[in-house]
Write a protein that holds these residues in place. Sequence first.
Motif, mmCIF file in Angstrom:
data_model
loop_
_atom_site.group_PDB
_atom_site.id
_atom_site.type_symbol
_atom_site.label_atom_id
_atom_site.label_comp_id
_atom_site.label_asym_id
_atom_site.label_seq_id
_atom_site.Cartn_x
_atom_site.Cartn_y
_atom_site.Cartn_z
ATOM 1 N N ILE A 83 33.307 37.470 35.059
ATOM 2 C CA ILE A 83 33.114 37.890 36.441
ATOM 3 C C ILE A 83 34.218 38.889 36.735
ATOM 4 O O ILE A 83 35.402 38.605 36.515
ATOM 5 N N THR A 84 33.848 40.063 37.191
ATOM 6 C CA THR A 84 34.828 41.116 37.450
ATOM 7 C C THR A 84 34.834 41.472 38.932
ATOM 8 O O THR A 84 33.819 41.940 39.472
ATOM 9 N N LEU A 85 35.965 41.237 39.569
ATOM 10 C CA LEU A 85 36.174 41.632 40.959
ATOM 11 C C LEU A 85 36.698 43.063 40.981
ATOM 12 O O LEU A 85 37.683 43.376 40.289
ATOM 13 N N THR A 86 36.070 43.920 41.755
ATOM 14 C CA THR A 86 36.572 45.283 41.880
ATOM 15 C C THR A 86 37.563 45.369 43.035
ATOM 16 O O THR A 86 37.426 44.688 44.046
ATOM 17 N N ALA A 87 38.570 46.216 42.853
ATOM 18 C CA ALA A 87 39.600 46.443 43.878
ATOM 19 C C ALA A 87 39.748 47.933 44.098
ATOM 20 O O ALA A 87 39.795 48.706 43.134
ATOM 21 N N SER A 88 39.822 48.338 45.344
ATOM 22 C CA SER A 88 40.001 49.767 45.617
ATOM 23 C C SER A 88 41.377 50.256 45.168
ATOM 24 O O SER A 88 41.562 51.427 44.853
ATOM 25 N N GLY A 89 42.343 49.334 45.138
ATOM 26 C CA GLY A 89 43.723 49.735 44.852
ATOM 27 C C GLY A 89 44.493 50.082 46.105
ATOM 28 O O GLY A 89 45.715 50.225 46.070
ATOM 29 N N ARG A 149 38.254 38.332 36.215
ATOM 30 C CA ARG A 149 39.224 39.412 36.046
ATOM 31 C C ARG A 149 39.069 40.451 37.156
ATOM 32 O O ARG A 149 38.128 40.395 37.962
ATOM 33 N N ILE A 150 39.992 41.389 37.175
ATOM 34 C CA ILE A 150 40.050 42.419 38.216
ATOM 35 C C ILE A 150 40.017 43.793 37.559
ATOM 36 O O ILE A 150 40.649 44.012 36.520
ATOM 37 N N VAL A 151 39.293 44.715 38.157
ATOM 38 C CA VAL A 151 39.367 46.113 37.761
ATOM 39 C C VAL A 151 39.529 46.956 39.020
ATOM 40 O O VAL A 151 38.922 46.655 40.063
#
Length: 298
Positions: A83-89, A149-151
């Motif tokens: 499972i990948t959570l996206t982050a704008s940063g 995880r995070i991307v």
Amino acid sequence: AAARGAELTVAAIVGCAGLAPTMAAVEQGGFIALANKEALVSAGDVLMDAVARHGATLLPTDSEHNAIFQCLHGQDLADVRWITLTASGGPLRTWDSAQLETCTPAQAVAHPNWAMGAKISVDSATMMNKGLEVIEAAHLFPVGLDRIRIVVHPQSVIHSLVEYRDGSTLAQLGPSDMRVPIASCLAWPGRMDTPCKPLDLAALGTLSFFAPDEERFPATRLAREAARAGGAAPAVLNAANEIAVAAFLAGQIAFTRIAALVEQTLTRPLPSAPATLDDVLAVDSAARGWASEMLEHA
């Protein structure tokens, strides 16, 4: 109001004040569109136990968790690889460590994609918001913390992804507009019209992705460590972060001190794992006291 029963209850009271109403809705055994972060970060074990006992259904309203919920629909968790959570940063994604030391509250809340309140905007800038979302995801989608995880995805078009063991990856795309995940919950399991402008992929052109930098933004590491520790640790993390963010917004501490204060608070001997909402609130109160005391002696 939450205890009166309804076809669907939207749990959107901010902070620990939303814990008791959310639990009251869960105890009715209905559908709860969950937008209160503390319900799962601070009281995740307590809440999910109640969800199971009362046969309630949680519909995640946060954009990332709603995206995962949609991508998992009709699938078996045993088939999930990642499972990948996206982050704008956030607005400080490209800043170096020296620049982060000088960041002002106005700069930290100037999110490039989302119009949000000051606290959550700072959490986005520190990446703590993504760390808290990892804890939430671990409760909502129990595939194991090591498979979440995070991307970093600056365009905020892909809201999260699920990769399956056959190599297929499902992603949910949409505008940076909370009306989309809210509509998803309100109409579930169907769909409803929204006034949101459709995506124009040709106009977007390029989507980019980066690994998170836990040297400059250690908050995601702290959140994952708290999730692994379990018990009272996530509630302490959340409470200390709220104190630290408030101090930063008030000009009391530097931006880089936010994560440092949270980490320092987590070094205290932790209380026993909370078994009730009253226990969660007691942990929250104690952690706020510890963090505030550390601020005074900083």
